[in-house]
Design a protein around this motif. Structure first.
Motif, PDB file in Angstrom:
ATOM      1  N   SER A 222       3.739 -69.290  -4.922  1.00 21.48           N
ATOM      2  CA  SER A 222       4.422 -69.997  -6.009  1.00 21.48           C
ATOM      3  C   SER A 222       4.217 -71.514  -5.968  1.00 21.48           C
ATOM      4  O   SER A 222       4.057 -72.138  -7.002  1.00 21.48           O
ATOM      5  CB  SER A 222       5.915 -69.707  -5.973  1.00 21.48           C
ATOM      6  N   CYS A 223       4.285 -72.114  -4.755  1.00 22.28           N
ATOM      7  CA  CYS A 223       4.310 -73.584  -4.712  1.00 22.28           C
ATOM      8  C   CYS A 223       3.218 -74.188  -3.848  1.00 22.28           C
ATOM      9  O   CYS A 223       3.137 -75.411  -3.727  1.00 22.28           O
ATOM     10  CB  CYS A 223       5.674 -74.068  -4.227  1.00 22.28           C
TER      11      CYS A 223
ATOM     12  N   HIS B   7      10.614 -69.479  -1.537  1.00 24.08           N
ATOM     13  CA  HIS B   7      10.156 -68.486  -2.515  1.00 24.08           C
ATOM     14  C   HIS B   7      10.276 -67.049  -2.009  1.00 24.08           C
ATOM     15  O   HIS B   7      10.314 -66.123  -2.813  1.00 24.08           O
ATOM     16  CB  HIS B   7       8.750 -68.843  -3.003  1.00 24.08           C
TER      17      HIS B   7
HETATM   18 ZN   LIG Z   1       6.876 -71.668  -2.176  1.00 20.74          ZN
END
Ligand SMILES: [Zn+2]
Ligand code: SF4
Ligand SMILES: [Zn+2]
Lengths: 65, 321
Positions: free
Chosen positions: B10-11, B30
């Protein structure tokens, strides 16, 4: 590195510098059944472990009804 | 340790866990988000309960039950805990400490029932007195007390911490024997009926590796040691088998269970309605039963009349370690 294991509780010395996945394979442990904690932090399978690390291999499989 | 190469899906921050079934790695934040989403999807998809329902969480001190209690509270649900002291030696003593500390640290309401104090028996003694497997006396005692506490306390639903691995292992056992009656009842939520409270398993979309990671990342001090009676049992063997398959083809385990619920359970629904039969009230405790007195009250009679048996005496060979 020092590796802490459970069931039964024990500590073993493993020569260092290998990935988490290699360590699990070497000990004949299934990834899906364990979490690996290095110096207090959760680490993924491709994390490299060094000889001065303290590693806990924690089984996550519960029994019973 | 040298930082790993893998990044959060996700990041892109360094990952803390790899989840082959999602073919992805996640950072701490996450991974927690994934757990929250999987739980709320299960609650919504299977219509388990709503924000106004009063929830009673059956807690053991292990990772799953403390994780589900923590997740429900974090999500804003009204959830109290129920802990049953089983009298299984050191294991039960340590479980009690973990559960009590968890509730006290968070200011949560915990109801405690001790089998020995209240009913005059413990699980090792019940196993010996009834000449049955300890887990059968244990499961029956816990189910009865969860039901009773929920009805007495006016709770809308009993929640347990059963996870994907638990349910897939039970499913495998039921399929291997084509036990249609059990298959028909193996649902993530059972409605209140015949005097039994509603029951729900919000963690059925999470593996036990994920619930353990939740606890670790949330700083939940759960009891890592397992009940000594569980060692080497068939349930654990089924989990190993499924994880061996999972290793070769990731996400098979979740497909096995979740597709059963979606595709197969509706076909079995009729069976379930037919199987419930005639129930009346236990003359002693009021619980639903087919006989005069319920199976729990009969167990209490048999087990409380027996001399106390230490847990070591009921462990199988593989259980001793
Ligand atoms: Zn993340
Ligand atoms: S393993 Fe069996 S005896 Fe132990 S707590 Fe679970 S059901 Fe009870
Ligand atoms: Zn009864």
């Amino acid at each position: 590195m020092l590796v802490k294991m459970r069931n039964p509780k024990r500590e073993i010395e493993v020569d260092g510098d290998r990935t988490v996945n290699h360590l699990l394979d070497a000990l004949d442990l299934v990834r899906e059944s364990h979490l690996v904690i290095c110096n207090g932090t959760l680490v993924p399978g491709d994390a490299r472990l060094a000889h001065d690390d303290t590693v806990e291999i924690r089984p996550v499989i519960s029994g019973g009804a | 340790m040298v930082a790993s190469g893998s990044k959060c899906r996700s990041c892109k921050a360094p990952a803390v866990i790899d989840l082959p079934r999602h073919n992805a790695n996640f950072c701490a934040e996450h991974l927690l988000q994934l757990c929250r989403r999987q739980m709320s999807k299960a609650i919504d998809d299977y219509d388990m309960f709503g924000p106004d329902d009063r929830i009673l969480v059956a807690v053991s001190g292990g990772k799953d039950s403390l994780a589900v209690w923590d997740m429900l509270i974090e999500a804003g649900y009204r959830a109290d805990g129920l802990y049953v002291g089983l009298g299984i030696g050191d294991y039960s003593d340590e479980s009690t400490e973990h559960v009590t500390a968890f509730a006290a640290d968070r200011g949560l309401h915990l109801i405690t029932v001790d089998l020995r104090d209240t009913f005059g028996y413990d699980i090792p003694t019940a196993a010996r007195a009834t000449k049955r497997a300890p887990c059968s006396a244990c499961g029956m005692s816990k189910r009865h007390l969860f039901d009773q506490a929920a009805i007495d306390g006016g709770y809308d639903v009993v929640v347990t911490g059963h996870n994907l691995d638990d349910e897939a292992a039970v499913l495998l056992g039921n399929v291997l024997h084509w036990d249609i009656e059990y298959l028909a009842r193996q649902l993530p939520v059972l409605p209140a009926q015949h005097g039994f409270p509603r029951k729900a398993k919000p963690l059925v979309r999470l593996t036990e590796r994920e619930t353990a990671a939740w606890c670790l990342l949330r700083g939940i001090d759960y009891l890592v040691e397992e009940c000594p009676i569980a060692a080497g049992n068939r349930h654990l063997h089924h989990k190993d088998v499924l994880n061996a398959i999972e290793r070769e083809s990731p996400s098979t385990k979740s497909a096995f269970y979740l597709n059963f619920i979606d595709n197969m359970a509706p076909l079995l629904a009729e069976q379930s309605a037919a199987a419930s039969g005639d129930l009346r009230r236990c003359v002693r405790c009021g619980a639903p039963t087919t006989g005069e007195t319920c199976a729990f009250c009969r167990l209490v009679d048999t087990a409380s009349a027996h001399d106390p048996v230490p847990v070591e005496l009921v462990l199988g060979k593989r259980g001793r370690r």
